[in-house]
Scaffold this active site. Structure first.
Site, PDB file in Angstrom:
ATOM      1  N   HIS A 170     -17.296  -1.526  -2.427  1.00  0.00           N
ATOM      2  CA  HIS A 170     -18.552  -1.294  -1.695  1.00  0.00           C
ATOM      3  C   HIS A 170     -18.299  -1.100  -0.188  1.00  0.00           C
ATOM      4  O   HIS A 170     -19.104  -0.469   0.490  1.00  0.00           O
ATOM      5  CB  HIS A 170     -19.476  -2.505  -1.825  1.00  0.00           C
ATOM      6  CG  HIS A 170     -20.335  -2.528  -3.047  1.00  0.00           C
ATOM      7  ND1 HIS A 170     -19.823  -2.519  -4.317  1.00  0.00           N
ATOM      8  CD2 HIS A 170     -21.689  -2.559  -3.184  1.00  0.00           C
ATOM      9  CE1 HIS A 170     -20.829  -2.570  -5.187  1.00  0.00           C
ATOM     10  NE2 HIS A 170     -21.963  -2.593  -4.519  1.00  0.00           N
TER      11      HIS A 170
ATOM     12  N   CYS B 157     -12.793  -1.579  -8.869  1.00  0.00           N
ATOM     13  CA  CYS B 157     -13.547  -2.775  -8.477  1.00  0.00           C
ATOM     14  C   CYS B 157     -12.520  -3.768  -7.936  1.00  0.00           C
ATOM     15  O   CYS B 157     -11.559  -4.112  -8.637  1.00  0.00           O
ATOM     16  CB  CYS B 157     -14.252  -3.346  -9.703  1.00  0.00           C
ATOM     17  SG  CYS B 157     -14.986  -4.970  -9.449  1.00  0.00           S
TER      18      CYS B 157
ATOM     19  N   GLU C 200     -25.959  -1.937  -0.668  1.00  0.00           N
ATOM     20  CA  GLU C 200     -26.816  -1.401  -1.729  1.00  0.00           C
ATOM     21  C   GLU C 200     -28.244  -1.162  -1.265  1.00  0.00           C
ATOM     22  O   GLU C 200     -28.928  -0.279  -1.771  1.00  0.00           O
ATOM     23  CB  GLU C 200     -26.811  -2.341  -2.936  1.00  0.00           C
ATOM     24  CG  GLU C 200     -25.456  -2.408  -3.557  1.00  0.00           C
ATOM     25  CD  GLU C 200     -25.476  -2.757  -5.023  1.00  0.00           C
ATOM     26  OE1 GLU C 200     -26.547  -3.090  -5.547  1.00  0.00           O
ATOM     27  OE2 GLU C 200     -24.405  -2.681  -5.638  1.00  0.00           O
TER      28      GLU C 200
ATOM     29  N   SER D  55     -18.169  -2.892 -11.516  1.00  0.00           N
ATOM     30  CA  SER D  55     -19.325  -3.732 -11.847  1.00  0.00           C
ATOM     31  C   SER D  55     -20.630  -2.979 -11.595  1.00  0.00           C
ATOM     32  O   SER D  55     -21.664  -3.348 -12.134  1.00  0.00           O
ATOM     33  CB  SER D  55     -19.296  -4.997 -10.987  1.00  0.00           C
ATOM     34  OG  SER D  55     -19.288  -4.632  -9.609  1.00  0.00           O
TER      35      SER D  55
ATOM     36  N   CYS E  42     -12.933  -4.404  -1.375  1.00  0.00           N
ATOM     37  CA  CYS E  42     -14.084  -4.316  -2.270  1.00  0.00           C
ATOM     38  C   CYS E  42     -14.552  -2.876  -2.168  1.00  0.00           C
ATOM     39  O   CYS E  42     -14.663  -2.329  -1.065  1.00  0.00           O
ATOM     40  CB  CYS E  42     -15.173  -5.276  -1.807  1.00  0.00           C
ATOM     41  SG  CYS E  42     -16.762  -4.988  -2.623  1.00  0.00           S
TER      42      CYS E  42
HETATM   43  N1  DGL Z   1     -17.357  -3.880  -7.177  1.00  0.00           N
HETATM   44  C1  DGL Z   1     -17.167  -5.217  -6.647  1.00  0.00           C
HETATM   45  C2  DGL Z   1     -15.805  -5.266  -5.948  1.00  0.00           C
HETATM   46  O1  DGL Z   1     -15.240  -4.252  -5.544  1.00  0.00           O
HETATM   47  C3  DGL Z   1     -18.252  -5.615  -5.656  1.00  0.00           C
HETATM   48  C4  DGL Z   1     -19.560  -5.927  -6.263  1.00  0.00           C
HETATM   49  C5  DGL Z   1     -19.527  -7.134  -7.164  1.00  0.00           C
HETATM   50  O2  DGL Z   1     -19.493  -8.282  -6.676  1.00  0.00           O
HETATM   51  O3  DGL Z   1     -19.538  -6.914  -8.355  1.00  0.00           O
HETATM   52  O4  DGL Z   1     -15.286  -6.339  -5.782  1.00  0.00           O
END
Ligand code: DGL
Length: 292
Positions: A186, A74, A153, A12, A184
């Site tokens: 992140h 993601c 972020e 994302s 996740c």
């Molecule tokens: N990349 C998303 C994940 O790993 C986290 C950021 C989002 O909510 O898009 O779930």
């Protein structure tokens, strides 16, 4: 347009670069293409129909870039969309769920628990819990930690605000957890503060395990076995290893090409990308997807 065969990464936004970077560290010659759909970010608060549509549009774009393997880097899209994407697309699509859950289960002692930290819709999907059960882990604690995403972020991964977010989400984690999955992409950049919060809470040593190996993030003299904080990178690196090993011409993927695409504000995309990738990246190119 580059002609080499490529492995594609999709997220994302920029969080999937944590996965991309681990793969490229292992295979520095690999041709890669990365797409972050930052115009429609975050996915974590969106339902499966929407995320599946977004991910399908991303895959169509990546297929046109000579991608021969799609890595959905993601947690949310892997949880809510990958099963459907695998049915629809001829290209192989790998999400972060299966290999990651197999690894977590191998690190969890029988009768103990695995914790899953993810976005709201990753947790709501129950996908990790179901996969862990398939792998023989019956005790699973899940927690949606949506605030971790914007904090990472913003570069806020330590200090009072980061600590408060960790305490808010992790305070009620049960004592019998052996492995905490960062579900996740992140969250690996939040690992230190998660580890110190859990170390304080449990009194145990906390070890971070990733494709780079193991690092003690919070030490302790406790005799209890360390709590393992696990990220998805080693499982994805293993999947890429297998893909290349079984491919008839793996050398065609080697040429060190790297393209980065985003769907909004490339300058800001590049700025945030540096939170996730420690290596220098090519400038992201702006594209438009499907219904945007
Ligand atoms: N990349 C998303 C994940 O790993 C986290 C950021 C989002 O909510 O898009 O779930």
């Amino acid at each position: 347009m580059n002609a080499g065969r490529k492995i594609a990464f999709f997220d994302s936004g920029q969080g999937g670069l944590t996965v991309w970077e681990s793969v490229v560290k292992k295979h520095p010659q690999l041709n890669t293409v990365y797409l972050g759909d930052n115009a429609r970010y975050p996915y974590g608060n969106k339902g499966s129909e929407t995320v599946t549509r977004y991910a399908s549009e991303a895959i169509l774009f990546l297929a046109a870039q000579q991608a021969e393997l799609i890595i959905v880097a993601c947690g949310t899209a892997s949880s809510v969309a990958v099963a459907r994407l695998k049915q629809v697309f001829r290209l192989p699509v790998i999400g972060i769920v299966e290999g990651f859950c197999a690894e977590a289960s191998s690190l969890c002692t029988e009768g103990r628990r695995v914790a899953v930290l993810g976005t709201r819709f990753t947790v709501a999907s129950g996908r990790f819990e179901a996969e862990l059960k398939k792998c023989g882990v019956n005790l699973v604690w899940q927690k949606a930690c949506p605030l971790f995403v914007p904090l990472v972020e913003e570069g806020i991964s330590e200090g009072d605000i980061a600590k408060a977010a960790c305490t808010l989400y992790l305070n009620d984690m049960p004592d019998d957890v052996d492995v905490v999955m960062l579900a996740c992409t992140h969250f690996p950049r939040f690992a230190k503060i998660i580890a110190s919060t859990l170390g304080q809470k449990t009194g145990r040593k906390v070890v971070f395990k990733s494709a780079d190996g193991e690092a003690v993030l919070c030490d302790s003299n406790s005799e209890a076995p360390p709590l393992v904080l696990l990220d998805s990178s080693s499982a994805i690196v293993s999947s890429v290893d297998s893909f290349l090993l079984t491919h008839p011409s793996p050398s065609e993927f080697m040429g060190k090409q790297c393209d980065i695409f985003c769907t909004d504000a490339p300058a800001r995309f590049a700025q945030v990308a540096q939170v996730f990738a420690h290596t220098e990246l090519p400038s992201p190119r702006l594209i438009s997807l499907g219904s945007l």
